[in-house]
Design a protein around this motif. Sequence first.
Motif, PDB file in Angstrom:
ATOM      1  N   GLN A  18       0.838  -1.192   0.000  1.00  0.00           N
ATOM      2  CA  GLN A  18       0.000   0.000   0.000  1.00  0.00           C
ATOM      3  C   GLN A  18       0.881   1.254   0.000  1.00  0.00           C
ATOM      4  OE1 GLN A  18      -3.470   0.690  -0.011  1.00  0.00           O
ATOM      5  NE2 GLN A  18      -3.543  -1.415  -0.760  1.00  0.00           N
ATOM      6  N   VAL A  19       0.762   2.052  -1.054  1.00  0.00           N
ATOM      7  CA  VAL A  19       1.409   3.358  -1.131  1.00  0.00           C
ATOM      8  C   VAL A  19       0.411   4.332  -1.732  1.00  0.00           C
ATOM      9  CG1 VAL A  19       3.688   2.320  -1.448  1.00  0.00           C
ATOM     10  CG2 VAL A  19       2.375   3.041  -3.457  1.00  0.00           C
ATOM     11  N   THR A  20       0.709   5.606  -1.582  1.00  0.00           N
ATOM     12  CA  THR A  20      -0.122   6.639  -2.199  1.00  0.00           C
ATOM     13  C   THR A  20       0.743   7.423  -3.173  1.00  0.00           C
ATOM     14  OG1 THR A  20      -1.555   6.813  -0.260  1.00  0.00           O
ATOM     15  CG2 THR A  20      -1.557   8.664  -1.793  1.00  0.00           C
ATOM     16  N   VAL A  21       0.261   7.479  -4.433  1.00  0.00           N
ATOM     17  CA  VAL A  21       1.025   8.112  -5.514  1.00  0.00           C
ATOM     18  C   VAL A  21       0.304   9.380  -5.941  1.00  0.00           C
ATOM     19  CG1 VAL A  21       2.004   7.826  -7.819  1.00  0.00           C
ATOM     20  CG2 VAL A  21       1.868   5.862  -6.278  1.00  0.00           C
ATOM     21  N   GLY A  33      -2.603   2.289  -3.686  1.00  0.00           N
ATOM     22  CA  GLY A  33      -2.615   0.886  -4.078  1.00  0.00           C
ATOM     23  C   GLY A  33      -1.220   0.285  -4.030  1.00  0.00           C
ATOM     24  N   PRO A  34      -1.086  -0.942  -4.503  1.00  0.00           N
ATOM     25  CA  PRO A  34       0.219  -1.608  -4.467  1.00  0.00           C
ATOM     26  C   PRO A  34       1.098  -1.195  -5.649  1.00  0.00           C
ATOM     27  CG  PRO A  34      -1.420  -3.101  -5.327  1.00  0.00           C
ATOM     28  CD  PRO A  34      -2.163  -1.853  -4.958  1.00  0.00           C
ATOM     29  N   VAL A  35       2.423  -1.212  -5.431  1.00  0.00           N
ATOM     30  CA  VAL A  35       3.384  -0.926  -6.503  1.00  0.00           C
ATOM     31  C   VAL A  35       4.594  -1.831  -6.328  1.00  0.00           C
ATOM     32  CG1 VAL A  35       2.720   1.501  -6.788  1.00  0.00           C
ATOM     33  CG2 VAL A  35       4.552   0.894  -5.215  1.00  0.00           C
ATOM     34  N   VAL A  36       5.369  -1.929  -7.388  1.00  0.00           N
ATOM     35  CA  VAL A  36       6.687  -2.558  -7.339  1.00  0.00           C
ATOM     36  C   VAL A  36       7.706  -1.459  -7.629  1.00  0.00           C
ATOM     37  CG1 VAL A  36       8.240  -4.228  -8.408  1.00  0.00           C
ATOM     38  CG2 VAL A  36       5.847  -4.835  -7.996  1.00  0.00           C
ATOM     39  N   GLY A  45       3.409  -0.539 -11.875  1.00  0.00           N
ATOM     40  CA  GLY A  45       2.152  -1.135 -11.470  1.00  0.00           C
ATOM     41  C   GLY A  45       0.968  -0.293 -11.896  1.00  0.00           C
ATOM     42  N   ASP A  46      -0.213  -0.886 -11.748  1.00  0.00           N
ATOM     43  CA  ASP A  46      -1.437  -0.213 -12.160  1.00  0.00           C
ATOM     44  C   ASP A  46      -1.723   1.013 -11.300  1.00  0.00           C
ATOM     45  OD1 ASP A  46      -3.900  -0.280 -13.860  1.00  0.00           O
ATOM     46  OD2 ASP A  46      -4.839  -0.421 -11.867  1.00  0.00           O
ATOM     47  N   THR A  47      -1.198   1.025 -10.066  1.00  0.00           N
ATOM     48  CA  THR A  47      -1.419   2.178  -9.185  1.00  0.00           C
ATOM     49  C   THR A  47      -0.848   3.446  -9.801  1.00  0.00           C
ATOM     50  OG1 THR A  47      -1.403   0.769  -7.225  1.00  0.00           O
ATOM     51  CG2 THR A  47      -0.917   3.109  -6.894  1.00  0.00           C
ATOM     52  N   THR A 103      -3.142   4.518 -12.630  1.00  0.00           N
ATOM     53  CA  THR A 103      -4.405   5.073 -12.139  1.00  0.00           C
ATOM     54  C   THR A 103      -4.201   6.470 -11.571  1.00  0.00           C
ATOM     55  OG1 THR A 103      -5.161   2.832 -11.616  1.00  0.00           O
ATOM     56  CG2 THR A 103      -6.346   4.669 -10.599  1.00  0.00           C
ATOM     57  N   ALA A 104      -3.073   6.667 -10.829  1.00  0.00           N
ATOM     58  CA  ALA A 104      -2.794   8.005 -10.298  1.00  0.00           C
ATOM     59  C   ALA A 104      -2.638   9.012 -11.427  1.00  0.00           C
ATOM     60  CB  ALA A 104      -1.531   7.961  -9.439  1.00  0.00           C
ATOM     61  N   SER A 105      -1.992   8.607 -12.530  1.00  0.00           N
ATOM     62  CA  SER A 105      -1.846   9.491 -13.680  1.00  0.00           C
ATOM     63  C   SER A 105      -3.196   9.810 -14.298  1.00  0.00           C
ATOM     64  CB  SER A 105      -0.919   8.843 -14.706  1.00  0.00           C
ATOM     65  OG  SER A 105      -0.798   9.647 -15.859  1.00  0.00           O
TER      66      SER A 105
END
Length: 666
Positions: free
Chosen positions: A414-417, A516-519, A534-536, A539-541
């Motif tokens: 879990q991170v916030t981008v 969401g999750p990231v690598v 990752g998709d996070t 999605t943030a973009s």
Amino acid sequence: YGQIHVCVRELVLEKFGQETWTNVLLHEQKFQRDVSFAVQITNEYSFPVGWLVGYSAAKTCMRASLSTVLEIFGEYFLQYCLRHGYDKMLRTLGSDFKSFIQNLDSLHSLLALSYKNIDAPSFRCETDRNGILELHYYTIRPGLYPIVQGLIKAVARDLYNQSASLEVISKLQETIKGGKSQEHVVFKVTLDDIHNTNRSLCQANVFTPVFPKEFHISSEQFCGAFPYHIIFDDKLRVRQCGLMIQKLLHINIADGSEMTEIFDIIHPRMVINIKNILMFINAVFMLAVKMEGDCQPGLVLKGKMMWLSDIQHMIFISSPRLSSLSELMEMNVYLADIPLYDVTRELVLLNQQRIAEIDIAKKLDETTIELKKTSRALQCEKKKTETLLYQMLPEKVADDLKNGRQVEAEKFEQVTVLFSDIVTFTSIAAACTPMDVVNMLNNLYQRFDKRTNEHNVYKVETIGDAYMVVCGAPTKTNMHAEPVANFAMDMVDEAAKVNSPATDKPLQIRVGIHTGPVVAGVVGMKMPRFCLFGDTVNTASRMESHGAPGRIHLSPTSFNALKGKGYLCRARGDVDIKGKGKMETYFLIGKINCNSKEPADEYCKLPIVDGVCSVICDKNVTSTENNKLSKIYVIDKRSTESTKTKRRRSDKHKLKNSPSWACATM
């Protein structure tokens, strides 16, 4: 030569501690030139030692008189010498106190071989008619006689087990050769045995000398056996001299030649006459051959004066004062010119070796000091480099790369981008010069960078007008949404403080946030960068690109992460996101009890929610729109449909009689 510095430092550290020594350094700027205090044995310190020791120590340490501090220093100086390799030399200097003092000048003469240009004081003892011991002290440095008082007390106590008391009888200023002035202090010395112990076995060894009735050597043989002797009468007229003196002087010294025409007296400092010589009869005498013009250095003879009372003549038995092979070459003297019984040969060779060792030690000290300076400079540069590196890469990642370790990709659950871009940036770039655009972006990004430090979020990269940050990576944390939300609100405020070079109006930015999750990992060998995958990120973009000028667009996951944290949002409803389909999104507008300035756009009429299972009525929203609050799904998803229907009916009744900004439960 640095010895006084080191002794003062050890004295203050031992008796008063490091803090006091630091204060001394602040008072005495001379010390601060080299805090390492390497003993520079070839450089002479010319500042007044009395002022150095007295002023700094007295004012800082003891708050005592200058004479008291100097006397304490004198006592401590003996202990310093005994601890630093001079103990055997001092303990074997004399069998009793008087002989010790009488031979101090010879010790200083020996030290002069290592410490060039040393200007040592002179000491002599004599006993008056009443049997009282008098100590005569001569120095060109006035005011330091209290050091002698402390030093004499320490010598009597530590070397001869005696208690010494000193009384200043007289203190005179005398003019010596060359118009220089020296201080002559006479002390009355009283010695008392401690516990009546025997101080020396030598005192018990009493012998009776035997003298021949006739002299069995001719004058020619005597002059050859003692090639560096001179006999002169009470009128300073030469009556006899050794062969080597005549040879090295390249003149025939006739009977009756004046001593003052041939030699200058170097030590002791006095006007040469029989009276003064008798006064210093136990001192080491140094006579320098007078040279005509600016010739090479003259020969210096070092030896002892002896008064021949039966013939009323003075004999000077000496040796060439030489300390190195270089001096032999300068004076055109050879080792063969020195008698085999004379230890000057060994002293020259030993001192030559010592000089080589001293040169090496000096170079090592200088190299050490330079290395320390270089090391400090290197540390400063290293810190600057690391600071720059840590601004480009996370600290943990940068350390791994510096140590040659491979940086493995890591998954963060879990991170916030956050993404942001400048509204109408394309138009601004087209209307302005590249330099204006760069200056605008630099001004804006410097403001953003400062805020990243305040909110502890990590700046991933900037591409053109796009600015990307993350929280929760590379350092994992459960509180990642709040710092990004706070940073986003500050971003909008900071952007409004920068004017567009095209219109001279405040800039507006779009901000998008997703959780969401990231690598995360480092990609590339050249100019490596810490990247998120990752998709996070995508999605943030999308949240940013589907946002609105001056607003912060939240995804559902980011909105849920901010629930119960005191943030206010406007429910935007379902939005068709490219590549994602329908998503229920929100605009972050501020925090509860904190006024937030919103852009005057169509989204101002959207209902406000606080993310805690509630909808807040906005006074800017019409009553008709308030009656439609039941259509906003920002509440606890666990509630059943029937429960929601009952709550909506109850809310409609309560909202009619509630003031603006009242909270209603759905």
